[in-house]
Design a protein around this motif. Structure first.
Motif, PDB file in Angstrom:
ATOM      1  N   CYS A  21       0.827  -1.201   0.000  1.00  0.00           N
ATOM      2  CA  CYS A  21       0.000   0.000   0.000  1.00  0.00           C
ATOM      3  C   CYS A  21       0.866   1.257   0.000  1.00  0.00           C
ATOM      4  O   CYS A  21       1.646   1.468   0.935  1.00  0.00           O
ATOM      5  N   CYS A  41      -5.842   2.016   2.578  1.00  0.00           N
ATOM      6  CA  CYS A  41      -5.013   0.800   2.568  1.00  0.00           C
ATOM      7  C   CYS A  41      -5.838  -0.417   2.974  1.00  0.00           C
ATOM      8  O   CYS A  41      -5.599  -1.517   2.486  1.00  0.00           O
ATOM      9  N   ALA A  45      -5.330  -1.899  -0.694  1.00  0.00           N
ATOM     10  CA  ALA A  45      -3.935  -2.349  -0.754  1.00  0.00           C
ATOM     11  C   ALA A  45      -3.781  -3.468  -1.778  1.00  0.00           C
ATOM     12  O   ALA A  45      -4.490  -4.469  -1.728  1.00  0.00           O
TER      13      ALA A  45
END
Length: 179
Positions: A21, A41, A45
């Motif tokens: 991320c 994230c 991610a």
């Protein structure tokens, strides 16, 4: 022993996620008309994204419907759609409640929508500061950024390019395929 293995697994998973991320996505952003926040994230991610700056009182507001269709069609392929409500072009609703009604009630949006924030200039939120440094700031509402799984902007599309446009769908297909 199992507890130790579980802790090692959790730490390893967190390290892998952090590595996947980009720092600019590691932001706690408040969701539209909510006290809840989302960290991009946590939702994106290692996944490709379609990032769009939106406004609820704009001639392009009808594009929410097409963005929702892209979200439904591509979410199982890993694409994350994120809308950033913005008043940078003086087209956002007077209240977050009204903006939320436009998104969630009028257009049935289920993809992540971020509370109103700046997307241009010195006041741009950290996500758009990074995106703008990789490409160019949006010139109007509903500017679309196709971002690969590494967080790199691979293509941008102006407001007039609708969510069902072949060129946008081709760019999405490419980032989904490279994942």
């Amino acid at each position: 022993m199992r507890a130790l293995i579980a802790v090692i697994f959790m730490l390893t998973s967190a390290s892998v996620m952090a590595a996947e991320c980009p720092a600019y996505l590691d932001q706690d952003l408040r969701k539209l008309h909510s006290s809840d926040s989302v960290n991009l994230c946590d939702v994106a991610a290692g996944k490709p994204m379609l990032v769009v700056n939106t406004a609820s009182r704009c001639g392009y507001t009808g594009q929410f419907e097409g963005l929702e269709s892209l979200h439904k069609e591509y979410s199982d392929k890993g694409l994350v759609v994120v809308g950033f409500a913005s008043d940078d072009f003086r087209q956002e609703a007077a209240t977050e409640e009204e903006a939320a009604n436009v998104c969630f009630k009028n257009f049935g949006v289920t993809f992540t929508m971020i509370a109103p924030t700046a997307v241009t200039g010195n006041d741009a939120n950290p996500v758009f500061r990074a995106i703008n440094s990789q490409s160019a700031p949006p010139r109007w509402n509903f500017h679309k950024y196709v971002v690969n799984a590494r967080g790199e902007v691979i293509e941008t599309f102006p407001s007039r390019v609708t969510p069902d446009a072949p060129e946008l769908r081709d760019a999405i297909d490419r980032v989904v395929a490279e994942r």
